[in-house]
Design an enzyme around this catalytic site. Structure first.
Site, PDB file in Angstrom:
ATOM      1  N   SER A 101      40.798  30.154  -6.327  1.00  0.00           N
ATOM      2  CA  SER A 101      40.066  28.978  -5.843  1.00  0.00           C
ATOM      3  C   SER A 101      39.473  28.129  -6.967  1.00  0.00           C
ATOM      4  O   SER A 101      38.350  27.619  -6.852  1.00  0.00           O
ATOM      5  CB  SER A 101      38.970  29.395  -4.851  1.00  0.00           C
ATOM      6  OG  SER A 101      39.546  30.006  -3.722  1.00  0.00           O
TER       7      SER A 101
ATOM      8  N   LYS B 258      53.440  28.279  -4.781  1.00  0.00           N
ATOM      9  CA  LYS B 258      53.765  29.223  -3.696  1.00  0.00           C
ATOM     10  C   LYS B 258      54.939  28.673  -2.876  1.00  0.00           C
ATOM     11  O   LYS B 258      55.801  28.005  -3.431  1.00  0.00           O
ATOM     12  CB  LYS B 258      52.536  29.485  -2.833  1.00  0.00           C
ATOM     13  CG  LYS B 258      51.279  29.783  -3.667  1.00  0.00           C
ATOM     14  CD  LYS B 258      50.165  30.339  -2.846  1.00  0.00           C
ATOM     15  CE  LYS B 258      48.923  30.444  -3.709  1.00  0.00           C
ATOM     16  NZ  LYS B 258      47.923  31.326  -3.191  1.00  0.00           N
TER      17      LYS B 258
ATOM     18  N   GLU C 130      50.029  38.200  -3.741  1.00  0.00           N
ATOM     19  CA  GLU C 130      50.766  38.015  -2.478  1.00  0.00           C
ATOM     20  C   GLU C 130      52.054  38.828  -2.490  1.00  0.00           C
ATOM     21  O   GLU C 130      52.510  39.307  -1.453  1.00  0.00           O
ATOM     22  CB  GLU C 130      51.034  36.517  -2.250  1.00  0.00           C
ATOM     23  CG  GLU C 130      49.761  35.802  -1.829  1.00  0.00           C
ATOM     24  CD  GLU C 130      49.663  34.359  -2.249  1.00  0.00           C
ATOM     25  OE1 GLU C 130      50.683  33.756  -2.590  1.00  0.00           O
ATOM     26  OE2 GLU C 130      48.530  33.831  -2.244  1.00  0.00           O
TER      27      GLU C 130
ATOM     28  N   HIS D 112      52.091  38.741  -8.632  1.00  0.00           N
ATOM     29  CA  HIS D 112      51.072  38.000  -7.882  1.00  0.00           C
ATOM     30  C   HIS D 112      50.591  38.852  -6.709  1.00  0.00           C
ATOM     31  O   HIS D 112      51.364  39.591  -6.110  1.00  0.00           O
ATOM     32  CB  HIS D 112      51.652  36.665  -7.393  1.00  0.00           C
ATOM     33  CG  HIS D 112      50.594  35.758  -6.847  1.00  0.00           C
ATOM     34  ND1 HIS D 112      50.111  35.870  -5.567  1.00  0.00           N
ATOM     35  CD2 HIS D 112      49.904  34.744  -7.436  1.00  0.00           C
ATOM     36  CE1 HIS D 112      49.162  34.951  -5.393  1.00  0.00           C
ATOM     37  NE2 HIS D 112      49.029  34.262  -6.508  1.00  0.00           N
TER      38      HIS D 112
ATOM     39  N   GLY E 121      42.842  31.588  -2.521  1.00  0.00           N
ATOM     40  CA  GLY E 121      43.080  30.804  -1.306  1.00  0.00           C
ATOM     41  C   GLY E 121      41.950  30.889  -0.291  1.00  0.00           C
ATOM     42  O   GLY E 121      42.104  30.486   0.859  1.00  0.00           O
TER      43      GLY E 121
ATOM     44  N   GLU F 139      43.056  37.639 -11.349  1.00  0.00           N
ATOM     45  CA  GLU F 139      42.837  36.955 -10.078  1.00  0.00           C
ATOM     46  C   GLU F 139      42.211  37.918  -9.074  1.00  0.00           C
ATOM     47  O   GLU F 139      42.920  38.721  -8.452  1.00  0.00           O
ATOM     48  CB  GLU F 139      44.161  36.453  -9.511  1.00  0.00           C
ATOM     49  CG  GLU F 139      44.895  35.502 -10.411  1.00  0.00           C
ATOM     50  CD  GLU F 139      45.847  34.628  -9.608  1.00  0.00           C
ATOM     51  OE1 GLU F 139      45.624  33.415  -9.584  1.00  0.00           O
ATOM     52  OE2 GLU F 139      46.782  35.149  -8.991  1.00  0.00           O
TER      53      GLU F 139
ATOM     54  N   ASN G 239      50.589  27.363  -9.390  1.00  0.00           N
ATOM     55  CA  ASN G 239      51.463  28.200  -8.563  1.00  0.00           C
ATOM     56  C   ASN G 239      51.612  27.498  -7.224  1.00  0.00           C
ATOM     57  O   ASN G 239      50.695  27.521  -6.404  1.00  0.00           O
ATOM     58  CB  ASN G 239      50.817  29.590  -8.388  1.00  0.00           C
ATOM     59  CG  ASN G 239      51.574  30.451  -7.399  1.00  0.00           C
ATOM     60  OD1 ASN G 239      52.727  30.169  -7.067  1.00  0.00           O
ATOM     61  ND2 ASN G 239      50.927  31.502  -6.923  1.00  0.00           N
TER      62      ASN G 239
HETATM   63  C1  PEP Z   1      47.036  31.709  -6.815  1.00  0.00           C
HETATM   64  O1  PEP Z   1      47.884  31.503  -5.982  1.00  0.00           O
HETATM   65  O2  PEP Z   1      47.311  32.384  -7.806  1.00  0.00           O
HETATM   66  C2  PEP Z   1      45.698  31.148  -6.624  1.00  0.00           C
HETATM   67  C3  PEP Z   1      44.787  31.400  -7.529  1.00  0.00           C
HETATM   68  O3  PEP Z   1      45.498  30.392  -5.501  1.00  0.00           O
HETATM   69  P1  PEP Z   1      44.203  29.491  -5.169  1.00  0.00           P
HETATM   70  O4  PEP Z   1      43.908  28.660  -6.383  1.00  0.00           O
HETATM   71  O5  PEP Z   1      44.593  28.657  -3.992  1.00  0.00           O
HETATM   72  O6  PEP Z   1      43.077  30.424  -4.860  1.00  0.00           O
END
Ligand code: PEP
Length: 252
Positions: free
Chosen positions: A213, A11, A97, A95, A173, A167, A9
């Site tokens: 992460s 973003k 976000e 997601h 992040g 997630e 992703n």
């Molecule tokens: C994500 O954006 O879905 C995500 C898991 O980000 P990150 O790997 O940076 O934590």
């Protein structure tokens, strides 16, 4: 056997030049990979260029969101048929976000999943608890409400056409990964929930990615868990070397 899937992703990152540089490297480095589905999810404006660059490769393309109506007076939105038209095959839906900053709810996620499926896009549906919910012992209740709301009215057949990404929001992040045990506990719970909502076969066949992460140094222990079928990756998908290492974990 569930086939693992690693999705990047990106973003709100990577203009056309950066996106093409990145996928050109990925295409070369990952051409021999056969044991895992690979997806990159760029911003809307470069979906078509990235898809064109990846034609006849083993890397698929996904969008990061969609609107549920096909067309009409919905300024600024992008629909499933338009995403399909770029050559993309997947779409991330719900997601955290989008839930946090753009008012996404389980109801809108449900409408978006139905629109994506109607047009042959594979939804990657994100669910997960925030830190306060985990600390309050509410994780399973949150996951249950997200699954019941997001998957309302879908058939087992439709469920098998989508991918779930668990997630934990506190791990996205932040550099704080869920322990393999914490992740496995929730993945197992999601399967039990799906067995009740749909049936045992659907719950066993459906792919559930972990996200939060994921990095080359922690992928091994997470992916070794019985109910984890790959990863949705943010930060580590923006650099070819780290994304290549994540995908190649499955080729060892
Ligand atoms: C994500 O954006 O879905 C995500 C898991 O980000 P990150 O790997 O940076 O934590």
């Amino acid at each position: 056997m569930r086939r693992p899937i690693i999705a990047g992703n990106w973003k709100l990152n990577n203009n056309a030049k950066q996106a093409l540089e990145l996928v050109t490297l990925l295409k070369r480095e990952l051409s021999d990979v056969s044991k895992v589905d690979i997806v990159v999810c760029p911003v809307f404006t470069v979906l078509m260029e990235v898809s064109d660059c990846l034609i006849e490769s083993n890397i698929d393309v996904g969008a990061q969101d969609l609107y549920w109506e096909d067309s009409g007076a919905f300024t600024g939105e992008v629909s499933a048929p338009l995403i399909k038209d770029t050559g993309a095959k997947y779409v991330i839906i719900g997601h955290s976000e989008r839930r946090q900053f753009f008012g996404e709810t389980n109801e809108t996620v449900n409408k978006k999943i139905k629109a994506a499926l109607k047009h042959g896009l594979i939804p990657i549906v994100c669910i997960g608890e925030i830190l306060a919910e985990r600390e309050a012992g509410e994780t399973f209740n949150v996951i249950k409400a997200q699954c019941q709301g997001s998957f309302a009215g879908l058939s087992s057949e439709q469920m098998l056409k989508l991918v779930i990404a668990y997630e934990p929001v506190w791990a996205i992040g932040t550099g704080k990964t869920a322990t393999p045990e914490q992740a496995q506990e929730v993945h197992k719970y999601i399967r039990e929930l799906l067995a009740n909502m749909f049936d045992g076969e659907t719950s066993q066949e459906l792919r559930i990615q972990y996200g939060g992460s994921v990095k080359p140094d922690n992928i091994k222990d997470l992916m070794a868990q019985e109910d984890i079928d790959g990863a949705l990756v943010g930060g580590a998908s923006l650099k070819s070397d780290s994304f290549v290492k994540l995908v190649k974990y499955y080729e060892q």
